[in-house]
Design a protein around this motif. Structure first.
Motif, PDB file in Angstrom:
ATOM      1  N   THR A  36       0.856  -1.176   0.000  1.00 25.40           N
ATOM      2  CA  THR A  36       0.000   0.000   0.000  1.00 25.40           C
ATOM      3  C   THR A  36       0.892   1.226   0.000  1.00 25.40           C
ATOM      4  N   ASN A  39      -0.996   7.720   0.524  1.00 26.16           N
ATOM      5  CA  ASN A  39      -2.121   8.183   1.321  1.00 26.16           C
ATOM      6  C   ASN A  39      -2.473   9.604   0.909  1.00 26.16           C
ATOM      7  N   PHE A  49      -8.889   8.923   4.958  1.00 27.43           N
ATOM      8  CA  PHE A  49      -7.914   9.142   3.897  1.00 27.43           C
ATOM      9  C   PHE A  49      -8.077   8.048   2.850  1.00 27.43           C
ATOM     10  N   GLN A  51      -6.160   5.482   0.149  1.00 32.64           N
ATOM     11  CA  GLN A  51      -4.862   4.828   0.015  1.00 32.64           C
ATOM     12  C   GLN A  51      -4.889   3.915  -1.206  1.00 32.64           C
TER      13      GLN A  51
END
Length: 148
Positions: A36, A39, A49, A51
């Motif tokens: 990942t 952000n 948020f 991501q």
């Protein structure tokens, strides 16, 4: 970034301490590892948020209602909403006759590798997912030019 430690997570961990792990399960620059990244805060100011992932999906982490009155918690309860999975997105792309590759084909895929062999055979990774997109920003829509 050179002196503030922002990149220190990229240094190889201490091989004598097995409790230290990379944030990518395949190690630093490991093959086959997805991670990942990118952000982007809620442009409306909410406690959430967005991501992305190098695996081809992105979504929103919402942690509205978090209670910080007793300090920072060990765990943060949140809700994840997957907005785009790792699926074929080529039907979602409308180029309107623009966005053509150098070979004349429409740019409906993302290619990590593209080569032409001596015999003219083309090798193209042509990924059809929202994969390996580097950089992502959650932006609000522009204000309506004629409010009601």
């Amino acid at each position: 970034f050179m002196h503030d430690g922002s990149w220190s997570f990229q240094h190889k961990p201490d091989s004598t301490d097995s409790t230290i792990e990379f944030w990518n399960p395949y190690g630093n620059d490991g093959t086959g590892g997805k991670k990942t990244e990118h952000n982007s805060p809620d442009p409306y100011g909410g406690a959430r948020f967005m991501q992305t992932s190098t695996a081809g999906y992105f979504g929103i982490y919402d942690f509205a209602g978090i209670d910080l009155s007793s300090g920072f918690p060990e765990k943060i309860p949140s809700t994840y909403t997957n907005l785009q999975g790792e699926v074929d997105i080529t039907a979602q792309i409308e180029l309107g006759g623009k966005g053509m590759k150098a070979n004349g084909e429409p740019q409906l895929t993302n290619s990590d590798t593209y080569s032409v062999a001596d015999d003219g055979t083309i090798s193209d990774s042509a990924k059809v997912t929202f994969e390996d997109i580097d950089g992502f920003e959650w932006l609000p829509p522009p204000p309506h030019p004629h409010p009601p």
